[in-house]
Design an enzyme around this catalytic site. Structure first.
Site, PDB file in Angstrom:
ATOM      1  N   HIS A  19       0.831  -1.211   0.000  1.00  0.00           N
ATOM      2  CA  HIS A  19       0.000   0.000   0.000  1.00  0.00           C
ATOM      3  C   HIS A  19       0.866   1.262   0.000  1.00  0.00           C
ATOM      4  O   HIS A  19       0.499   2.265  -0.607  1.00  0.00           O
ATOM      5  CB  HIS A  19      -0.916   0.007   1.235  1.00  0.00           C
ATOM      6  CG  HIS A  19      -2.000  -1.031   1.181  1.00  0.00           C
ATOM      7  ND1 HIS A  19      -3.337  -0.708   0.996  1.00  0.00           N
ATOM      8  CD2 HIS A  19      -1.959  -2.372   1.251  1.00  0.00           C
ATOM      9  CE1 HIS A  19      -4.064  -1.821   0.981  1.00  0.00           C
ATOM     10  NE2 HIS A  19      -3.244  -2.844   1.135  1.00  0.00           N
ATOM     11  N   ASP A 110      -5.096   6.218   1.923  1.00  0.00           N
ATOM     12  CA  ASP A 110      -5.539   4.932   1.395  1.00  0.00           C
ATOM     13  C   ASP A 110      -7.043   4.860   1.621  1.00  0.00           C
ATOM     14  O   ASP A 110      -7.547   5.313   2.657  1.00  0.00           O
ATOM     15  CB  ASP A 110      -4.832   3.797   2.155  1.00  0.00           C
ATOM     16  CG  ASP A 110      -4.905   2.476   1.416  1.00  0.00           C
ATOM     17  OD1 ASP A 110      -6.030   1.978   1.226  1.00  0.00           O
ATOM     18  OD2 ASP A 110      -3.858   1.950   1.027  1.00  0.00           O
TER      19      ASP A 110
END
Ligand code: UDP
Length: 458
Positions: A19, A110
């Site tokens: 990520h 995110d």
């Protein structure tokens, strides 16, 4: 590069390697378009500032993460706990940045950091979410309540090959789930992600038209008033990070590859999180050794677990010994500079867990795949690779030496297997379309321009 006077964007990646990488590539792409960047980050999984533009500011968000939390296999539980733990510290840091009068235009977190999205909104800062996985994965998030209502989930053995009519091209067995998390826990997490995305100022997808146009359009229809930007593959849009390849990686992987024939090597890596059991490890080893081909295999210390989830030490020495007695064509390393490995002309195929980053990196370098998805979105991504884009083959739900050998022959040739040329041709075409999207004037390039324009309008 545009001058850095266009305001500041604050990014907050989820603290997992798969990520952090795409978030920092997005940050680099925005920096390349003249935006200043502050990276808020958790202490564990902190990025190395030396690998990024010198003008990036890195600010730790300190929080009490219980010992052992990050090692838990309950992915939904970990993500839910991280959201609770980091909500207040993130809000405090963002507040400080606003008080500093640093010209913060917006925040990109995110999409899975739903608590950070809420915090930014409460402070009146426009917040966008970055989905670091596929558009198909986000569509699955949106459809989760339906999938539960209609009884597709939990997956029943008798229905696992059935088509999911509400979510083509998936079969039941392709649906995103994490067996080590409760279904209710996963569904709850996904519901929070979608709810926050609906209230955000925009959704950024690390995907592109050539591979997921239908899924992106479907998300646009579903989110309606929220702008959706398909800017992938981010690692192609952003300038490459400063090369940090260690001398060890260079000697262990790249120089070894230099000595191999073009397209002769199978690269094997299951990413940074997925694990297999000792039996599968042994079967994979036998399949690789028995293929009589050069292979470069990443065996990280956390690759092998027993059925209760306990880490087992991978028996690398035994495999190396066996390989040595058969001519020593293979090489085993604990880590590889994967983007550079996949771009190396000696690499002919990639045995992968189909993490989204790995899949995108393989597609952009035109490397056909052998798919062994383990959990979550990897299951659906393998379906796209093998059946929609047709640039890879499945190796089965559990690794067996004969299947491994057969899949290698199918993708790389040998043993009278059909298919090599077809898969390779399809991959060549897909790579060309990928380049078109990412190059100046392409759809992803233009989507990035639109994203920057939106940020400048805040
Ligand atoms: N990676 C790498 N070297 C390794 C293993 C992984 O550089 O030995 C990188 C890989 O290039 C990719 C990321 O780590 O960018 C893994 O992300 P992915 O989404 O494929 O899988 P995850 O680890 O999140 O399951």
């Amino acid at each position: 590069m545009a001058p850095l006077n266009r305001g500041r964007v604050v990014v907050f990646p989820l603290p997992f390697h798969g990520h952090v990488n795409p978030m920092l590539r997005l940050a680099a792409a925005l920096h390349g378009r003249g935006l200043a960047v502050t990276v808020l980050h958790a202490d564990h999984c902190a990025p190395d500032p030396a690998a990024h533009p010198a003008a990036f500011r890195f600010v730790p968000v300190r929080a009490d993460v219980p010992a052992g939390l990050m090692a838990s296999l309950d992915v939904a539980g970990v993500v839910t706990a991280l959201n609770a733990i980091f909500a207040a510290p993130f809000k405090d840091r963002l507040c400080e940045l606003l008080v500093d009068g640093d010209g913060v235009r917006c925040v990109v977190t995110d999409v899975v950091w739903y608590s950070a999205q809420t915090a930014a909104r409460e402070l009146g800062v426009p917040a966008l979410g970055l989905m670091t996985s596929s558009a198909a994965s986000f569509r699955t998030f949106v459809a989760y309540p339906t999938l539960l209502d209609k009884g597709y989930l939990p997956v029943q053995e008798s229905r696992k090959e059935d088509p999911v009519h509400e979510l083509p091209p998936f079969r039941v067995k392709d649906l995103q789930r994490v067996d080590s998390s409760s279904l209710a826990g996963f569904a709850g997490m996904v519901a929070r992600v979608v709810a926050e995305a609906r209230q955000s100022s925009g959704l950024i997808l690390n995907t592109f038209d050539a591979i997921e146009a239908g899924d992106v359009n479907d998300i646009r229809d579903n989110l309606q008033s929220i702008p959706v930007f398909a800017v992938g593959p981010l690692h192609k849009l952003a300038p490459p990070p400063t090369k940090t390849t260690s001398a060890q990686d260079r000697a262990g992987c790249l120089e070894w590859l230099d000595a191999q024939a073009p397209r002769s090597v199978l690269f094997v890596s299951l990413g940074t999180v997925a694990a297999i059991d000792a039996r599968e490890f042994a079967e994979l080893a036998r399949g690789l050794v028995g293929s009589n081909r050069p292979f470069l295999w990443v065996v990280r210390p956390s690759l092998v677990r027993d059925t209760s989830g306990k880490l087992l030490h991978p028996p690398v020495a035994g495999v190396e010994e066996e390989e040595e007695t058969r001519g020593g064509r293979g090489r085993i390393v604990p880590w590889a500079p994967q983007e550079e490995v996949l771009a190396h002309p000696a690499v002919g195929a990639f045995l992968t867990h189909n993490g989204w980053n790995s899949t995108m990196e393989a597609v952009s370098e035109g490397v056909p795949m052998i798919c062994r998805p383990c959990f979550g979105d990897q299951l659906g991504t393998a379906r796209y690779v093998c059946d929609v884009w047709q640039v890879g083959v499945e190796v089965g739900d559990r690794l067996e030496r004969g299947d491994v050998k057969a899949a290698i022959e199918k993708v790389m040739g040998g043993g009278g297997a059909e298919g090599k040329v077809e898969v390779r041709e399809k991959m060549k075409g897909l790579k060309e379309r990928t380049d078109e999207c990412a190059n100046e004037g392409g759809l992803s390039y233009t989507a990035l321009t639109d994203l920057v324009d939106l940020m400048l309008s805040f």
